[in-house]
Design an enzyme around this catalytic site. Structure first.
Site, PDB file in Angstrom:
ATOM      1  N   LYS A  37       0.894  -1.315  -0.090  1.00  0.00           N
ATOM      2  CA  LYS A  37       0.049   0.059   0.037  1.00  0.00           C
ATOM      3  C   LYS A  37       0.849   1.181   0.067  1.00  0.00           C
ATOM      4  CE  LYS A  37      -4.079   2.063   2.101  1.00  0.00           C
ATOM      5  NZ  LYS A  37      -4.863   1.945   0.761  1.00  0.00           N
ATOM      6  N   GLU A 115      -2.120  -2.294  -3.241  1.00  0.00           N
ATOM      7  CA  GLU A 115      -3.330  -1.591  -3.043  1.00  0.00           C
ATOM      8  C   GLU A 115      -3.569   0.104  -2.951  1.00  0.00           C
ATOM      9  OE1 GLU A 115      -6.609  -0.473   0.532  1.00  0.00           O
ATOM     10  OE2 GLU A 115      -5.771  -2.193   0.629  1.00  0.00           O
TER      11      GLU A 115
END
Length: 174
Positions: A37, A115
């Site tokens: 992320k 993500e």
């Protein structure tokens, strides 16, 4: 095997839950999986360092243990658009650093799942949006759609934008 970028129609649609479930499914197929992320907002200070719960969950589901900073190089306390949170914190989001971390993680696994933050057109600097980062990573995109009023329109518009940006939309989930 390809690598994947998980985006959403907007924030709070379940990107992290899908990312972690997808990582688990890939691991059950016998693949080594890492997650990332690269940019996270809405973090809290824990022992004098900012930690984002979504990034922490992704880190916990990687096939190998690595440092938090490798998985989440840009983390901000302010729960806002990344370019606003970065300015508030006096930081510049460096796409080259994200790409460097991406390639390092990619070298450690069969599949890397990245993500995103917010939705597809989320600005990450004054000059770049999330779209620019995904184009540089050259990964397939999975769209997470929040099931709520207006979701069909959001999903269709986001899918059209991903395709118009020349990227491979390999599917969408809700």
């Amino acid at each position: 095997m390809t690598n994947f970028f998980i985006t959403g129609t907007d924030t709070g649609v379940g990107k992290t839950w899908f990312t972690v479930a997808f990582m688990g499914a890939l691991k059950r197929k016998g693949l080594s999986v890492m997650g990332m992320k690269p940019i996270a907002t809405g973090a809290e200070k824990i022992k004098d360092r900012l930690i984002n719960e979504d990034a922490k969950l992704i880190l916990q589901n990687c096939s190998q243990m690595v440092s938090y900073n490798l998985v989440n190089p840009f983390v901000f306390e302010l729960p806002s658009s990344p370019h606003v949170a970065a300015k508030h914190q006096g930081t510049v989001i460096d796409l080259d650093q994200i790409i460097k971390n991406y390639h390092f993680l990619k070298s450690m696994c069969d599949v890397l799942v990245v993500e995103g933050v917010g939705g597809w057109r989320t600005p990450i600097t004054d000059e770049h949006s999330l779209t620019d980062l995904v184009s540089k990573l050259n990964v397939s995109v999975i769209l997470v759609v929040g099931m709520r009023l207006g979701c069909i329109n959001h999903a269709i518009l986001t899918a059209e934008a991903i395709k118009a940006d020349g990227l491979n939309l390999c599917g969408w989930v809700s």
